[in-house]
Design an enzyme around this catalytic site. Structure first.
Site, PDB file in Angstrom:
ATOM      1  N   ASP A  41     -33.267  -5.415  29.558  1.00 29.45           N
ATOM      2  CA  ASP A  41     -33.236  -6.453  30.594  1.00 29.45           C
ATOM      3  C   ASP A  41     -31.831  -6.728  31.150  1.00 29.45           C
ATOM      4  OD1 ASP A  41     -35.939  -6.797  30.414  1.00 29.45           O
ATOM      5  OD2 ASP A  41     -35.792  -8.379  28.894  1.00 29.45           O
ATOM      6  N   HIS A 248      -5.947   9.299  32.741  1.00 26.04           N
ATOM      7  CA  HIS A 248      -7.100   8.391  32.831  1.00 26.04           C
ATOM      8  C   HIS A 248      -7.434   7.749  31.490  1.00 26.04           C
ATOM      9  CE1 HIS A 248      -8.655  10.340  36.803  1.00 26.04           C
ATOM     10  NE2 HIS A 248      -7.605   9.567  36.973  1.00 26.04           N
ATOM     11  N   ASP A 265      -1.911   0.085  33.812  1.00 28.31           N
ATOM     12  CA  ASP A 265      -2.366   0.285  35.198  1.00 28.31           C
ATOM     13  C   ASP A 265      -3.607  -0.574  35.345  1.00 28.31           C
ATOM     14  OD1 ASP A 265      -3.417   1.138  37.616  1.00 28.31           O
ATOM     15  OD2 ASP A 265      -3.110   3.279  37.222  1.00 28.31           O
ATOM     16  N   ASP A 276      -3.934  -2.781  42.744  1.00 35.70           N
ATOM     17  CA  ASP A 276      -3.753  -1.618  41.868  1.00 35.70           C
ATOM     18  C   ASP A 276      -2.263  -1.551  41.509  1.00 35.70           C
ATOM     19  OD1 ASP A 276      -3.880   0.833  40.616  1.00 35.70           O
ATOM     20  OD2 ASP A 276      -4.392   1.978  42.416  1.00 35.70           O
ATOM     21  N   HIS A 359       0.215  14.240  39.791  1.00 33.48           N
ATOM     22  CA  HIS A 359      -0.674  13.543  40.719  1.00 33.48           C
ATOM     23  C   HIS A 359       0.072  13.210  42.003  1.00 33.48           C
ATOM     24  CE1 HIS A 359       1.099   9.550  39.811  1.00 33.48           C
ATOM     25  NE2 HIS A 359       1.041   9.876  38.533  1.00 33.48           N
ATOM     26  N   HIS A 363      -2.535   6.589  47.640  1.00 37.18           N
ATOM     27  CA  HIS A 363      -3.906   6.642  48.169  1.00 37.18           C
ATOM     28  C   HIS A 363      -4.096   5.376  48.975  1.00 37.18           C
ATOM     29  CE1 HIS A 363      -5.101   3.751  44.996  1.00 37.18           C
ATOM     30  NE2 HIS A 363      -4.443   4.512  44.148  1.00 37.18           N
ATOM     31  N   HIS A 370      -9.559   3.221  45.646  1.00 38.74           N
ATOM     32  CA  HIS A 370      -9.232   4.432  46.415  1.00 38.74           C
ATOM     33  C   HIS A 370     -10.035   4.283  47.703  1.00 38.74           C
ATOM     34  CE1 HIS A 370      -7.850   7.110  42.815  1.00 38.74           C
ATOM     35  NE2 HIS A 370      -7.263   5.943  42.847  1.00 38.74           N
ATOM     36  N   GLU A 413       3.035   5.204  43.926  1.00 33.21           N
ATOM     37  CA  GLU A 413       2.923   5.247  42.469  1.00 33.21           C
ATOM     38  C   GLU A 413       3.421   6.550  41.841  1.00 33.21           C
ATOM     39  OE1 GLU A 413      -1.150   5.623  40.991  1.00 33.21           O
ATOM     40  OE2 GLU A 413      -1.908   5.304  43.015  1.00 33.21           O
ATOM     41  N   TYR A 417       5.438  12.276  33.108  1.00 36.02           N
ATOM     42  CA  TYR A 417       4.665  12.308  31.863  1.00 36.02           C
ATOM     43  C   TYR A 417       5.183  13.492  31.057  1.00 36.02           C
ATOM     44  CZ  TYR A 417       2.099   9.608  35.248  1.00 36.02           C
ATOM     45  OH  TYR A 417       1.780   8.692  36.234  1.00 36.02           O
ATOM     46  N   ARG A 434       4.817   5.330  34.830  1.00 33.45           N
ATOM     47  CA  ARG A 434       4.383   5.247  36.225  1.00 33.45           C
ATOM     48  C   ARG A 434       4.754   3.857  36.714  1.00 33.45           C
ATOM     49  NH1 ARG A 434      -0.240   6.983  35.631  1.00 33.45           N
ATOM     50  NH2 ARG A 434      -1.642   5.197  35.519  1.00 33.45           N
ATOM     51  N   GLU A 436       3.728   1.524  39.991  1.00 35.01           N
ATOM     52  CA  GLU A 436       2.801   1.528  41.129  1.00 35.01           C
ATOM     53  C   GLU A 436       2.795   0.177  41.824  1.00 35.01           C
ATOM     54  OE1 GLU A 436      -1.355   2.137  40.104  1.00 35.01           O
ATOM     55  OE2 GLU A 436      -1.795   2.657  42.184  1.00 35.01           O
TER      56      GLU A 436
HETATM   57  N1  GLY Z   1      -5.652   2.868  39.071  1.00 39.22           N
HETATM   58  C1  GLY Z   1      -6.076   3.983  39.796  1.00 39.22           C
HETATM   59  C2  GLY Z   1      -4.974   4.588  40.517  1.00 39.22           C
HETATM   60  O1  GLY Z   1      -3.838   4.236  40.315  1.00 39.22           O
HETATM   61  O2  GLY Z   1      -5.161   5.383  41.383  1.00 39.22           O
HETATM   62 MN    MN Z   2      -3.428   3.818  42.396  1.00 32.77          MN
HETATM   63 MN    MN Z   3      -3.349   2.386  39.426  1.00 34.22          MN
END
Ligand code: GLY
Ligand code: MN
Ligand code: MN
Length: 466
Positions: A41, A248, A265, A276, A359, A363, A370, A413, A417, A434, A436
């Site tokens: 439920d 991730h 993050d 973000d 990366h 974005h 995103h 961002e 690493y 990172r 961001e």
């Molecule tokens: N938190 C997802 C990104 O930084 O793209």
């Molecule tokens: Mn991001």
């Molecule tokens: Mn992020």
């Protein structure tokens, strides 16, 4: 008469603009998101569809918007039902929806299959979001078939189907003043949450407590919610030590130890808009020498990316600017050998930085973390160029990157690493960093809306002493 939803005029203006994009005889069908059962439920927390919300401001499930090129709008929504409302909560209902949402008419969603063929009859083009709602294509086909069944009576069936994401993505790419305001508030809440998590880490370690990643996540969630955020905008990453090198990673139960860095993050969603933010900080509040060196390199690369974010620049420019700084810094700090890799230009051309920075730098951000919107400049869509990827040898076809315009919102961002490797100085092993921030392109340059949490080493150390 029911009171209008807040900002009803904004949604009405968006519907009017979309209607003007549909062409003669165009009809757009936009469903909201389905509910998802978790088990038995229990459902997952409900989150509306962003396109639907963008056009209606309406957050109930089981709702549809149908809009035609003349601007006529019909909402299908859940009917009033006392018993269901006792169990599940208030429903606006079709009678009240007309004035509350400012639409032309509203009907029960149970009437959808009956009315859609009528709304499509004698129209030319049916627009709906392609490949976003499971089963929608089949339902549209069923409605078109119902129209076709009436052609012998003289009815015309739409002969074209088009993707409503096209015009809607372009609209959503430029954030209006109201959207920018909500995004600023979301970012401000998230910034406070990061500060709270940083301070908790240092305080708990000073008190000799066993600190876990989930302790810091709890601080984030508490701060998000107490300021009215409905949800996190995405699953929070709280990564202690080497976990920061897993892009991730999620907040788990790993210990947060004295001497480690912590990468968080995390960002809240407020009234349908995401934030973000990533910060990387020393668990105990004091950077070690190698941590500081690498951190300041990432920060310098972010500064370069921020300087490259302005109207008229391309979407890729911030990325290219940060890679340039990172490439030089990796050589200067000895993570890449000058003897082996040559100059920063060589490092960029051969993508030798890639093991440390895998990366992209940005974005779009907006309703979705995103966010939607083409990364290619629409006016230059046909211009392609080819290059050989130096690492894979594959041929990559690229199109001109989007030109940034005032009101676009993007993250900035960069990161590094460092996994253990024989040719990398051991002092840097297992450091993941990172930084961001969320930027709105302004008349000149950009506005960083997430700097309520600082980024400099000195400021982070200062706030973690409190
Ligand atoms: N938190 C997802 C990104 O930084 O793209
Ligand atoms: Mn991001
Ligand atoms: Mn992020």
């Amino acid at each position: 008469m029911t009171e209008a939803i807040p900002q009803a005029h904004i949604y009405a203006a968006r519907r009017a603009y979309l209607a003007s994009q549909l062409g003669n005889g165009g009809v757009a069908i936009i469903p909201t998101a389905p509910e998802h059962a978790r088990n038995r439920d229990s459902d997952f927390a409900y989150r509306h569809d962003s396109y639907f919300y963008y056009l209606t401001g309406f957050t109930e499930p089981n709702a549809w918007l149908v809009l035609d090129a003349t601007g006529r709008s019909t909402v299908f929504c859940q009917p009033k039902d006392l018993e269901r409302e006792i169990w599940d909560g208030f429903r606006l209902g079709p009678d009240a929806a007309v004035s509350a949402l400012g639409v032309t008419s509203a009907l029960s969603v149970s009437e959808l299959d009956k009315h859609l063929p009528k709304l499509l009859e004698n129209q030319h083009t049916v627009w709906y979001p392609f490949a976003t709602h499971k089963g929608l294509e089949t339902r549209v086909a069923d409605w078109l078939n119902a129209v076709r069944a009436r052609v012998r009576l003289g009815a015309q069936c739409p002969s074209q189907q088009r993707d409503a994401c096209g015009p809607l993505d372009e609209m959503r790419l430029i954030k209006d003043a109201h959207e920018q305001d909500v995004m600023r508030r979301a970012a401000q809440i998230s910034a406070q949450a990061h500060i709270r998590a940083m301070q908790t880490s240092a305080r708990m370690l000073r008190a000799g407590q066993d600190v876990r990643e989930y302790h810091l996540e709890a601080e984030l969630l508490h701060e998000f919610r107490r300021h009215g955020s409905q949800f996190p905008a995405y699953t929070s990453i709280v990564a202690a030590g080497a976990n920061a090198c897993v892009l991730h990673y999620r907040a788990d139960a790993a210990p947060v130890r004295d001497g480690q860095l912590v990468l968080i993050d995390a960002g809240c969603e407020l009234d349908g808009y995401a934030s973000d933010i990533t910060r990387t900080f020393p668990a105990n509040g004091k950077f070690t020498g190698p941590q500081r060196d690498l951190y300041n390199l990432v920060l310098a690369s972010q500064d370069a990316a921020v300087a490259a974010t302005k109207p008229g620049a391309r979407f890729v420019d911030p990325h290219d600017a940060s890679v340039k700084v990172l490439a030089q810094g990796l050589l200067d700090l000895g993570l890449l050998s000058k003897a082996k890799h040559g100059s920063a230009q060589d490092v960029i051309e051969k993508r030798a930085y890639f093991p440390f920075y895998m990366h992209r730098t940005s974005h779009w951000i907006g309703m979705d973390v995103h966010d939607c919107g083409s990364y290619v400049e629409p006016a230059e869509l046909g211009q392609t160029s080819e290059r050989k990827d130096p690492l894979s040898g594959e041929t990559i076809v690229t199109r001109p990157s989007r030109i940034l315009r005032e009101g676009m919102a993007l993250t900035i961002e960069p990161g590094l690493y460092v996994r253990p490797a024989d040719d990398v100085p051991e002092a840097f092993w297992n450091i993941g960093i990172r930084i961001e921030d969320d930027a709105i392109v302004a008349a000149e340059g950009c506005e960083l809306i997430s700097r309520g949490v600082p980024v400099s080493v000195d400021e982070i150390e200062a706030l973690m002493r409190l």
